[in-house]
Design a protein around this motif. Sequence first.
Motif, PDB file in Angstrom:
ATOM      1  N   ARG A  75     -66.012   5.517  48.295  1.00  0.00           N
ATOM      2  CA  ARG A  75     -64.619   5.901  48.127  1.00  0.00           C
ATOM      3  C   ARG A  75     -63.757   4.666  47.982  1.00  0.00           C
ATOM      4  N   HIS A  76     -62.756   4.773  47.147  1.00  0.00           N
ATOM      5  CA  HIS A  76     -61.786   3.718  47.004  1.00  0.00           C
ATOM      6  C   HIS A  76     -60.474   4.183  47.636  1.00  0.00           C
ATOM      7  N   ALA A  77     -59.623   3.234  47.947  1.00  0.00           N
ATOM      8  CA  ALA A  77     -58.321   3.560  48.534  1.00  0.00           C
ATOM      9  C   ALA A  77     -57.238   3.274  47.508  1.00  0.00           C
ATOM     10  N   VAL A  78     -56.483   4.293  47.181  1.00  0.00           N
ATOM     11  CA  VAL A  78     -55.365   4.174  46.250  1.00  0.00           C
ATOM     12  C   VAL A  78     -54.080   4.316  47.051  1.00  0.00           C
ATOM     13  N   LEU A  79     -53.166   3.370  46.867  1.00  0.00           N
ATOM     14  CA  LEU A  79     -51.890   3.416  47.580  1.00  0.00           C
ATOM     15  C   LEU A  79     -50.766   3.649  46.589  1.00  0.00           C
ATOM     16  N   LEU A  80     -50.032   4.738  46.792  1.00  0.00           N
ATOM     17  CA  LEU A  80     -48.821   5.000  46.021  1.00  0.00           C
ATOM     18  C   LEU A  80     -47.670   4.296  46.734  1.00  0.00           C
ATOM     19  N   LEU A  81     -47.022   3.367  46.075  1.00  0.00           N
ATOM     20  CA  LEU A  81     -45.906   2.634  46.665  1.00  0.00           C
ATOM     21  C   LEU A  81     -44.654   3.064  45.909  1.00  0.00           C
ATOM     22  N   VAL A  82     -43.842   3.915  46.555  1.00  0.00           N
ATOM     23  CA  VAL A  82     -42.756   4.593  45.843  1.00  0.00           C
ATOM     24  C   VAL A  82     -41.399   4.240  46.442  1.00  0.00           C
ATOM     25  N   ASP A  83     -40.483   3.863  45.564  1.00  0.00           N
ATOM     26  CA  ASP A  83     -39.098   3.646  45.961  1.00  0.00           C
ATOM     27  C   ASP A  83     -38.466   5.006  46.243  1.00  0.00           C
ATOM     28  N   GLY A 117     -62.738  11.628  44.200  1.00  0.00           N
ATOM     29  CA  GLY A 117     -63.188  11.451  45.571  1.00  0.00           C
ATOM     30  C   GLY A 117     -62.546  10.280  46.283  1.00  0.00           C
ATOM     31  N   ASP A 118     -61.478   9.716  45.712  1.00  0.00           N
ATOM     32  CA  ASP A 118     -60.825   8.563  46.329  1.00  0.00           C
ATOM     33  C   ASP A 118     -59.758   9.014  47.328  1.00  0.00           C
ATOM     34  N   ASP A 119     -59.507   8.155  48.302  1.00  0.00           N
ATOM     35  CA  ASP A 119     -58.464   8.416  49.287  1.00  0.00           C
ATOM     36  C   ASP A 119     -57.120   7.929  48.755  1.00  0.00           C
ATOM     37  N   VAL A 120     -56.066   8.667  49.076  1.00  0.00           N
ATOM     38  CA  VAL A 120     -54.724   8.332  48.587  1.00  0.00           C
ATOM     39  C   VAL A 120     -53.772   8.193  49.768  1.00  0.00           C
ATOM     40  N   GLY A 121     -53.028   7.084  49.792  1.00  0.00           N
ATOM     41  CA  GLY A 121     -52.030   6.861  50.819  1.00  0.00           C
ATOM     42  C   GLY A 121     -50.667   6.631  50.192  1.00  0.00           C
ATOM     43  N   LEU A 122     -49.655   6.482  51.032  1.00  0.00           N
ATOM     44  CA  LEU A 122     -48.287   6.321  50.542  1.00  0.00           C
ATOM     45  C   LEU A 122     -47.517   5.335  51.404  1.00  0.00           C
ATOM     46  N   VAL A 123     -46.842   4.403  50.748  1.00  0.00           N
ATOM     47  CA  VAL A 123     -45.786   3.617  51.388  1.00  0.00           C
ATOM     48  C   VAL A 123     -44.519   3.901  50.607  1.00  0.00           C
TER      49      VAL A 123
END
Length: 309
Positions: A75-83, A117-123
């Motif tokens: 699995r890879h980690a994808v980070l959504l960085l949203v204003d 199948g990747d994990d998604v996070g958010l800042v």
Amino acid sequence: MPTLLRRVKAKMFIFAHRRTLKLLDGEYGSVFKGRSLDFDELRAYVPGDEVRDIDWKATARHGSPLVKRYVAVRRHAVLLLVDTGRNMGAQALSGESKKDIAVQAAGVLGYLASRHGDDVGLVHGNAIESKYLPPRNGEEHLERLLREVDASATLDAPASGIAEQLDYVLRYLKGRLLIVVVADEFLPDARTEALMRRLRGRHEVLWLTVRDAELAAEAGNRMQDSTDVGTGQGIPLPLAVNGKVRAAYAAAMLERGRRRRDVFHRLGIAEEQTTGSEHVLTAVFSLLEKHRAGAFTARTSALGGSRAG
């Protein structure tokens, strides 16, 4: 009431043919080609090991050949960085709220990641604070991330300040990430550019820009005064529709756009712009293509440099 993710998927199928979606899915997967192994440890070289796995610096320090061992990454980690500052509550070039376009873009990228199948996070956040939701998998989690963006980017929120979110990631998040930034059409200052450079050095960074509205936007069929929601300053309609003012504004925006492109080119960050929800899929596809092409060029240059040495 339909969920935000359901709306995202509905728009995906409205604005794209099945073949386009399949190409987009493949383009996302290609971003991770060659990145499926993580470094584990060093061990002594034994006959049969690949020469390319030798760590030459460690070998020089140790006095005998050492090779790198890797473990597979499932699995890879994808980070959504949203204003989600109040700038994103303003109007975009399409006439929609920038927030709605940001939700669509984050939803498309998050959905693609989940399918692989990747994990998604958010800042997300503004000039005052940042909030972090750690990467996880699944559509329920993605729905929560989209609701965070939707609820936070309002005209009552503090002003946007993407530098604070970049700084947050650099300070608190460890491990290599694929980071997709969604922000408005701002020009990075010296501090922001320095943070972008550091982020690019630690992670893979893609940048999606939501285009600003025109000087005098339409409300229904009526033109209205233009207001910068970030500063609260406005331009009265009679001035905003003046030909000389509009020409000067257009020239200034062209120069600003050129300076923005120079920043992203200098930093080696793939950037694409979107004008509205209908353009999100095209913009995401182009962004993934640019990032993959840029990474390939960088790897090719590095290999050529090592051979030349």
